[in-house]
Scaffold this motif. Structure first.
Motif, PDB file in Angstrom:
ATOM      1  N   GLU A 180       3.184  12.009   0.852  1.00 23.78           N
ATOM      2  CA  GLU A 180       3.144  10.583   1.204  1.00 23.78           C
ATOM      3  C   GLU A 180       3.549  10.407   2.663  1.00 23.78           C
ATOM      4  O   GLU A 180       4.600  10.862   3.088  1.00 23.78           O
ATOM      5  N   TYR A 229       5.699  -0.111  -0.197  1.00 20.74           N
ATOM      6  CA  TYR A 229       6.508  -0.253  -1.409  1.00 20.74           C
ATOM      7  C   TYR A 229       7.915   0.299  -1.175  1.00 20.74           C
ATOM      8  O   TYR A 229       8.906  -0.299  -1.597  1.00 20.74           O
ATOM      9  N   LYS A 230       7.991   1.433  -0.486  1.00 26.24           N
ATOM     10  CA  LYS A 230       9.299   2.015  -0.213  1.00 26.24           C
ATOM     11  C   LYS A 230      10.120   1.134   0.721  1.00 26.24           C
ATOM     12  O   LYS A 230      11.343   1.085   0.634  1.00 26.24           O
ATOM     13  N   THR A 269      -1.369   8.751   1.015  1.00 28.02           N
ATOM     14  CA  THR A 269      -1.022  10.166   0.831  1.00 28.02           C
ATOM     15  C   THR A 269      -2.137  11.068   1.336  1.00 28.02           C
ATOM     16  O   THR A 269      -3.296  10.655   1.456  1.00 28.02           O
ATOM     17  N   TYR A 296       0.826  -1.209   0.000  1.00 30.01           N
ATOM     18  CA  TYR A 296       0.000   0.000   0.000  1.00 30.01           C
ATOM     19  C   TYR A 296       0.860   1.258   0.000  1.00 30.01           C
ATOM     20  O   TYR A 296       2.055   1.244   0.330  1.00 30.01           O
ATOM     21  N   LYS A 297       0.203   2.347  -0.342  1.00 28.58           N
ATOM     22  CA  LYS A 297       0.796   3.678  -0.261  1.00 28.58           C
ATOM     23  C   LYS A 297      -0.289   4.645   0.176  1.00 28.58           C
ATOM     24  O   LYS A 297      -1.401   4.622  -0.339  1.00 28.58           O
ATOM     25  N   SER A 310       4.364   4.008   3.126  1.00 24.38           N
ATOM     26  CA  SER A 310       4.419   3.185   1.923  1.00 24.38           C
ATOM     27  C   SER A 310       5.167   1.885   2.204  1.00 24.38           C
ATOM     28  O   SER A 310       6.338   1.906   2.578  1.00 24.38           O
TER      29      SER A 310
END
Length: 244
Positions: free
Chosen positions: A173, A178-179, A167, A164-165, A176
Motif C-alpha cells: 500500500e 482511509y488511514k 496498492t 481511496y486506497k 490511503s
C-alpha cells in the motif's frame, strides 16, 4: 528531460578524456587503433590533476549510468560530438533533435530495466479481465463494481470528494485516505488518466476497484514509492461531486 540531458552530458567529458588517454597509450605502444584502443588491464598514465579528475569523472558518472541501465554507447560519436562542441564546429545532426535522441535512448533503457514489471503488469491484466465482474474499457482500464451508488456522475471538469486506497500488484500500500481518516477533494482533470476516466464511470455513493495499466498511471517515470511502469490497484469511494 533537462535533468536527463545534464546527466547524459556530464559523462561525455569523462569519456572524451578517457578516449584521449587511450589514444596516447596506444600510440606509445604502436598498436593499430581500434574501438577499444587500450587492452583490458592496461593502466593509463596520469600526468596531471586534470588527467586524474577526467578519469575519476568518467568512472563515477559511467558507473551511475550503468546502474540506471545504460551499458553501451557509440564512443567514437561520443568523442566526435564533444570535439565538435568545443571546437565550435557545426553539429552533424540538428541541435533541436538532441532532446528527442537522448530521450528515446533513456526511454529504451528504462523499458529494458523494468521489463519484468511491464511483463508482470501485462500478464496480470490479461488474467484479471477474465475474472467475474471485471470490466475493461477501450483504453485498457479495468474495474470492478464493489458498491453501486445512485447519485450523479461527475464530469472530467468536476471536483470530487473521494476516499481511496492504492496498492502495487504485490499488495504494498502506497497511499490511503482511509488511514488518514480524511477524504480527499480533487479535480478530475488534474489526476492520472486512469482516475480521470474511472471516476467518471461512478455514481455518487459508489465504490469501485480499479486496475490501472502503467500508461494510465504514472508511466515510465513512476512517482514516490511507485516504481516506473507499475500497474496499480485502487479502491475508490465517490462521496460527493462538488462541481466545477
Amino acid at each position: 528531460m533537462k535533468k536527463i540531458i545534464i546527466t547524459f552530458l556530464l559523462p561525455l567529458c569523462a569519456f572524451t578524456a578517457m578516449s584521449q588517454t587511450k589514444k596516447t597509450t596506444t600510440a606509445a605502444k604502436k598498436v593499430t587503433p581500434v574501438k577499444t584502443a587500450v587492452k583490458a588491464g592496461t593502466q593509463p598514465i596520469f600526468k596531471s590533476n586534470l588527467d586524474s579528475a577526467s578519469y575519476a569523472l568518467g568512472a563515477k558518472m559511467a558507473s551511475g549510468m550503468k546502474q540506471d541501465g545504460l551499458t553501451l554507447l557509440n564512443y567514437d560519436l561520443l568523442v566526435r560530438g564533444f570535439k565538435d562542441a568545443f571546437a565550435g564546429s557545426a553539429f552533424s545532426i540538428p541541435e533541436e533533435k538532441f532532446k528527442q535522441a537522448i530521450g528515446d535512448l533513456f526511454n529504451k533503457v528504462t523499458q529494458q530495466k523494468y521489463a519484468p514489471a511491464i511483463a508482470e503488469g501485462k500478464s496480470f491484466l490479461e488474467k484479471n479481465k477474465t475474472q467475474t465482474g471485471v470490466q475493461t474499457t477501450p483504453s485498457g482500464l479495468q474495474y470492478l463494481v464493489l458498491t453501486k451508488g445512485t447519485g450523479i456522475k461527475p464530469a472530467a471538469s468536476d471536483t470530487v470528494l473521494v476516499h481511496y486506497k492504492g496498492t502495487l500488484l504485490n499488495g504494498t500500500e502506497f497511499d490511503s485516505s482511509y488511514k488518514r481518516d480524511q477524504p480527499l477533494s480533487l479535480p478530475l482533470n488534474n489526476v492520472i488518466p486512469g482516475w480521470t476516466e474511472g471516476v467518471q464511470l461512478m455514481s455518487t455513493g459508489s465504490k469501485y476497484k480499479f486496475f490501472i495499466p502503467y500508461n494510465l498511471a504514472y508511466g515510465e517515470g513512476g512517482q514516490g514509492e511507485i516504481p516506473p511502469y507499475s500497474t496499480l490497484v485502487f479502491e475508490i469511494e465517490l462521496l460527493k461531486v462538488n462541481g466545477k
